[in-house]
Structure formats: C-alpha cells, structure tokens
Scaffold this active site. Structure first.
Site, PDB file in Angstrom:
ATOM      1  N   LYS A   1       0.872  -1.175   0.000  1.00  0.00           N
ATOM      2  CA  LYS A   1       0.000   0.000   0.000  1.00  0.00           C
ATOM      3  C   LYS A   1       0.913   1.229   0.000  1.00  0.00           C
ATOM      4  CE  LYS A   1      -3.996   0.452   0.618  1.00  0.00           C
ATOM      5  NZ  LYS A   1      -4.985   0.494  -0.493  1.00  0.00           N
TER       6      LYS A   1
ATOM      7  N   HIS B   1      -9.774  -7.186  -4.026  1.00  0.00           N
ATOM      8  CA  HIS B   1      -9.498  -6.136  -3.052  1.00  0.00           C
ATOM      9  C   HIS B   1      -9.914  -6.599  -1.660  1.00  0.00           C
ATOM     10  CE1 HIS B   1     -11.747  -2.889  -0.893  1.00  0.00           C
ATOM     11  NE2 HIS B   1     -10.642  -2.213  -1.082  1.00  0.00           N
TER      12      HIS B   1
END
Lengths: 441, 441
Positions: B200, B336
C-alpha cells in the site's frame, strides 16, 4: 451424491412441413433426452439437440460425467473448455479450420457449450429433486412466476409431420398467404393465449411477408408486439426497405430479427434505419452466437436484442451470464427456440424466470409438436394465457414417461437420417434444384 | 425454509496505525457480523462493513429479509435495485445528487450492492448448512481447491491496534523505510507462506516507495509478483514515472494499482507506458466500482485488471458475474480487501474459488488482525503456503464464537466513532493540518 450413469435417448418427433430460409423441416425433428442417475437413486433429466453429432458429443464425455458430483459444474465446464481449446489448436496447426465454422451450429467450438447445457440442466434437475426445490431456486430464484411465450408462426405446406403409418395431419393446414398466417395466429392465440407474435419469414417475396405482418397488425391491433425473422434471407437494401415499410407494425415491443447476414450488414441496416428516424431494434441469434460476439454487437450497434437459448449458450447459468452481460452493456434479450418437447419447454421457462433482462416473450416451437410425441408424464405442458407458470415442484417440475421415450427412440431408429438438412428436404419434396441463397432478395 | 430472524452484531476490531493516501487507520476497524436464523433452526452468517451506515442499511431491509425464503435472492436483489432507483429519482428531482457520490463508498447507490452481499452470503451459508454442502457448491462448484492470497504490506507507525486497557503491540513495529517494508514482508511470508506481495503506497515520496519495491525485488527475486497501490495519490506524470522506473519490478504477475484518480488519467498513464514499451497492467477498485464501469475500462484501456470484492460488488454471485464479464471483455481480475476477520476471509475464499478469471493472489488485511478479535470458532483461519484451502464443510465452513462476538460488540459500544475517517485520525495523531490531497505528488 455422484452420477452413477449417463443415459442418452435419441428420439424423433413428428414435425410438419414448415418453411424457412434454410429450406423445409423434415417429417421428424431429432432430439435427445438425457438422464443422469445418481448414486442415491435420483434421476435428473434434460432435452437437447438430436442426431449423431450431439449424441456423439455427449457419448464422448460419458467417462467424465459418470462418477462426477453433479454440483461440480464449474469444473465440468472447464474440462469442456480444455477439450475445445485442443480442437482449436489442432485445427490451427493442421490448417483444418474451415470457413463453414462461421455457419451457426457448424463450428466445432460451439459443441462444448451445448454439451455443457445438456449435462448442467440434468444435474440441476437432479439436485432440485434431491433437495425438493424447483430448478430456478438453485441459481438464485425466479424474478417472475410465469414466463410469457410468443406465438411462433411459420409458412408451411399442407399436412403435418410423420411418415408412412405415422403420417399426421395438423390443425393449421397450408400457410402460404397473409390470410392463412392470420388464421394460424388466431388458432394459436385462442389455444395458448399468446400475447406476442413472431413470423418466421425469408420464405416468400418480402412484399408478401410484409403483407402478412400488416394483416396480423390489422387483426390483433397494436397491443400485440409483432416480430419477423427471415433468417438472413435479405440484402441490406431489402432489410432497410422492410424496416421502413413496417415501422409502425414492428414498434411497441416488436423487432426485426436477423434480416441480413453478418454483424457488418446488420450494423448498416441499423444506421440507415436510424438515419430515417426508425428505431426498430434488430435481434439476432446468427450474428451473435457466443459471448465474444456480444460486446461487438454493442460496439457496432449491429444487434440490440440478443436471442438467448439455454440449450445453445451453455445452460441455465450461461443464460444468466448472458442476461447479466446484456444488462451491463445495455442490450435487450429475448429467447430463441428449436423444435422441442416439454423437458426443453420447462428448461426454457426456468432459465427465463431467473433472467431479469428477458423482457420479450420467448420463442417456442411447442405448438407445432403434438401430444403423440410428448415425453413428459401427464402429457403436454399447459400454457396459461400465453405463459408457462413455474411449478412449485422439484427440479424442472416434469418427469419422463418412459413408454413415450421408448416410442420416440423407436421412431428415431427407423429414420434414414441422423442430421437435420432443410435444404435436402426442399430438394426432395419441393424443388430438386433448390439451394439456400443468401441474400435471396 | 424461511428466515425467522435477522441478527446484526456491530463489532470493533483492533487495527494498527496503518497509513494510506486516505490517512491513518483508527485504533479499531468497524465490522458487522450478520446472522440469518431460519425456521428450521439453521443459522447462516456473513461479515460486512461496519458502523452506523452499513448497520442502518441492513436494519432498513429487516422487514424484507425476515419471512423471506433464503433461496429467493434474485427477488431480493430486485427489491434492493428498486429502492436504489427511488433514491436516485428523488436525488435527481430534488437536485441533491452530489459530487461526493463519485468517491468510492460515498455513493448511496453503492449501498444496495453491499447490503445484498451481506444478506446473500448469510443465506447461502444457511442453505449450505441445510444441505451439508460447501457454499461454493451452491453456485456451480469450485475451480480451484485452494485460493492464493498476497502479503499486503503497509507503511505504519509503531505500535498495534486498540486503545486504553485494550492497547496492543504488534509484531511489525514501525514501517517507514524500505528496510522495514522488507522486514515486514519477510515476517508475513514466513508466517503465512504468501508467494505474492502488494505494498500500500501513496504515503511517502514516490521515490522512497519505488526504493521499497526495489528492495522487495532484491530480497524475494523475480518469482514473487510485486504490486503497489498508492490509492490515486499520484499525478499522471508521477504515475508514468513510477511505471517506467519499476518496469522490471512490476512485471511477471505484478501490477500498478490506481496510481492516479479517474479513468481518463488511468487511460493516459496506460497510453504513455505502452508508448514507452512498458505493458505493466493497471489495476483498479477506484475507477471501476460498478458493473457499468467495466466496459468503459475496456474501451478506454484505463484499467486492465478489475479488483473485485464480494462484499462490495454484491456477493458471491456478483463476483461470478464480474468474473464472467472480465472473461468476455478480456480483462484480468484480482480481489481487493478491507480490514476483516475470518468470516470475510472464508467468503473471499469461496468467491475466489468459483471464479476462473481470478488469477492473481487476493488481497487480505488478515495478518493485521489478531486472535484476540477473531469471531470464528477455533480461532484464526489457517493459511497453507499462502493459500486458504476450501474446507469440505457446510456453507462457509466456519461457525461463530458467540463469546468473541460479544466482546467485539462490547468494544464497539465503547467506541466514540461510528464511521471510518482516516483523515481525522491523521489530524488527531500525526498532523492537525493533514488533508487528503489528490494528487499529492
């Protein structure tokens, strides 16, 4: 629960001398009744295409089906896709890939979707029977309680189906004029309660067929959607001329189905109609025969209504997949039919019941078949005001009448042909020099 | 079988100070555990988004869910679509439609897909338990026995989740350098066996994040696919610069996820990368948040890999629908994740197991949660070499530990917030003037 045995029943079903741009229907249509018998004694059934090709394709997966858990349908589909890829790779490497593959039904890569459908529906029927649940509940549940079907009119010669001792009359007689078309429509509407009408065209001169559509409009009024399907018999010019000539008649839920061949031609027809202010949608089961064609239909605007068919596209879940795809792409969906009996009718009804996008009455050849050939217990499936009501019974909601299946198999054994050939039938019975010519007009 | 009662358990789950372009994770993530109790005493479960919004949306359908046959999911979805259409019509007529609707998660029209997912999964779990069948079998059966997940790395501050007496340390410590990123990756790979890695990003300067990806490549070699997701923190120029700078690192199964905001920007990044000979695919769960976006993604080439999520897109059947759509359009698919516990992990595993198109390891936040908060009987779900094996157990394959659920509810009751707000957390704990700026670099 495992599948202990796959049983295949090739049957012949009497069929009248119906006409289309392909030619003439033979005295018997070919179908195959499929059974999967599970280890706990439940039998799931389906009905699919008939003749040596479809039976052979099903025989070739017997080793994969027998022993299979009927719930494992994703895996079965992957297996079939693998087989199709092998065929394709071989054809590509040997140069055997042929232009005839572009003819619907002739592409060996289509076979696996039809095989999948026949096995999937039989498995879902078995699961439904094991759980005491209607088939539609196994794929998410229905979005409508009753599925509307359409009166499916044909031009035809006098007489019914069958041969020799088994030759039959039918209640429709010869249908080759606008008056006869209207008469047959009134018979079907009275008997089945249909509220939508489709005419199989591509048989007579386009002006005569336009007259038939106008006569139907005059008889039934604008509340009955009207459709015409000449099976690609027309040129782009003729398609546009008919579209312009039937602007009012094909409005309000009507459509023009496969007027000409190929996505390119369909796209040109669409553009020319729109330019003239006519937005009659074009429907197709010829330009769009697989999922890859659907985005192209959208992109080129060659087709606005995809004609689904659970038998052809891969089964009930494939039918849902097509409904989803049409929803995402903003396309309409209707349902195509071939000659069929009650098992197929119930398959189509369950498949249509779970597809929100299916907003047009489905095609059905059912009125052209008779009680004599029906293979489901209790005789022919009943229509209620033009619809098939989804029964609150396990699986498809119908059982096989094995005596009737045996009679269908007996008829099949006696038949000299194992493949539909409408062109040959025309040559035998109507005109020895007849050829399918596209476009004919 | 009918649903007698819908039970909602809003819970709080300790979460470390993870960073993203949205800001800082709060000390507790919010989730909701859903139960549907049937008339024959079977309980189906699911896990979904937490806080007042999702709980309120689920409360608003209680009257529709209670009394419902859990098989009738098409009808439930149609009901929710009807509600969504009403909201849209009202907003349009009152002019209340807002630009904030374009922010993922803020569009009231997304709510119904999430509500559908929560109810659908609980219903499928109940059906699976009633039939003694794994959930994946109810939607066609799995195409893989084990679902690969990816190590999902975050930049973070020191310390773990929780507050006050419940404050926890975590095993990862501060992660703000390439060395710490590699250390956390080695920890996760050692503990869970992951074979793919996602970072991330959007937190540090892009050059620092590129260094982290390079350090991961140096440590794990080219057999570990690498991905980076800055959550739209970059401009088109920066996105292109990173894509060019990490050409080798993001090849072999890697991807660049949502480098910049909007389909247009993504499309420009793609074109500029391709023009430079770099075909690193772009993945997205921001430019593509609903089915209507998917054909646009294909048309504009702004996204090559759609990031699915059964919680967000509508459930397990919606996940299949997305897989089908990606197959037809020739797009890739990955999955996701949000902070979640074991019920969600199993939902994701079943959903991924039935989607042939899901060929990338799924994201999971699971390593960031702990045994203390897990609500499934037997404690945390085990990974086997980076995968979750689909258990041969009914439904999702997990049961609720009600004591643990009660503890989660107790934590939730004590919390002063009812909505995730990562920007506010940044302002409280890191920088009172912090704002989410897009693009930041």
């Amino acid at each position: 629960m495992r599948i202990k045995e796959l049983k295949l029943h090739p049957i012949a079903v009497a069929d009248g001398p119906l006409r289309s741009s392909y030619g003439l229907h033979a005295p018997y249509a070919l179908r195959t009744i499929v059974e999967v018998v599970t280890t706990d004694g439940i039998t799931g059934i389906s009905e699919t295409y008939g003749g040596d090709g479809p039976v052979g394709a099903l025989e070739s997966v017997r080793h994969r089906v027998e022993g299979m858990d009927p719930f494992q349908l994703t895996g079965f589909w992957q297996y079939l896709q693998g087989q199709a890829r092998e065929i394709e790779a071989q054809a590509t490497s040997t140069g055997a890939r042929s232009q005839t593959w572009l003819v619907p039904g002739e592409n060996p890569l289509d076979v696996h979707t039809r095989t999948n459908a026949a096995i999937e529906v039989a498995c879902l029927d078995a699961i439904g029977k094991a759980l005491g649940r209607p088939l539609c509940d196994l794929v998410g549940g229905k979005c409508r309680d009753a599925v509307p079907f359409s009166a499916y009119l044909f031009y035809k010669h006098a007489g019914g189906g069958g041969m020799g001792d088994d030759a039959r009359e039918d209640e429709y007689g010869e249908i080759l004029t606008p008056e006869a078309v209207v008469r047959s429509a009134k018979q079907m509407v009275a008997q089945y309660g249909f509220k939508e009408i489709k005419l199989k065209g591509g048989v007579l001169d386009p002006d005569a067929e336009m007259d038939a559509i106008r006569a139907l409009r005059a008889e039934f009024g604008p509340s009955f959607p009207l459709r015409i399907d000449p099976n690609c018999a027309w040129s782009v010019d003729t398609s546009v001329r008919v579209g312009l000539g039937l602007t009012e008649e094909l409005s309000n839920g009507g459509y023009l189905e496969d007027p000409c061949a190929g996505m390119e031609g369909m796209g040109e027809v669409r553009r020319r109609l729109l330019a003239a202010g006519v937005d009659t949608p074009l429907a197709s089961n010829v330009a769009t025969t697989c999922f890859a064609h659907v985005p192209v239909a959208k992109q080129t605007d060659g087709v606005q209504i995809i004609l689904s068919d659970p038998h052809y596209w891969g089964g009930v879940r494939a039918q849902q997949k097509l409904s989803d795809l049409c929803e995402v792409l903003g396309l309409g969906m209707s349902m195509h039919s071939n000659n069929h009996l009650g098992v197929s009718l119930m398959t189509m009804a369950h498949a249509a019941a779970v597809c929100p996008m299916l907003t047009y009455g489905c095609d059905t050849h059912y009125p052209w078949q008779t009680e004599i050939d029906e293979v489901v217990v209790g005789g022919r499936v009943k229509f209620h005001e033009g619809t098939v009501v989804i029964p609150d019974k396990p699986g498809l909601g119908v059982e096989l009448d094995y005596d009737q299946v045996a009679r269908g198999e007996e008829r099949y054994r006696k038949l000299p042909y194992r493949k539909r050939d409408d062109e040959l039938e025309m040559q035998k019975h109507v005109d020895p020099n007849w050829k399918r010519i596209l476009p004919r007009w």
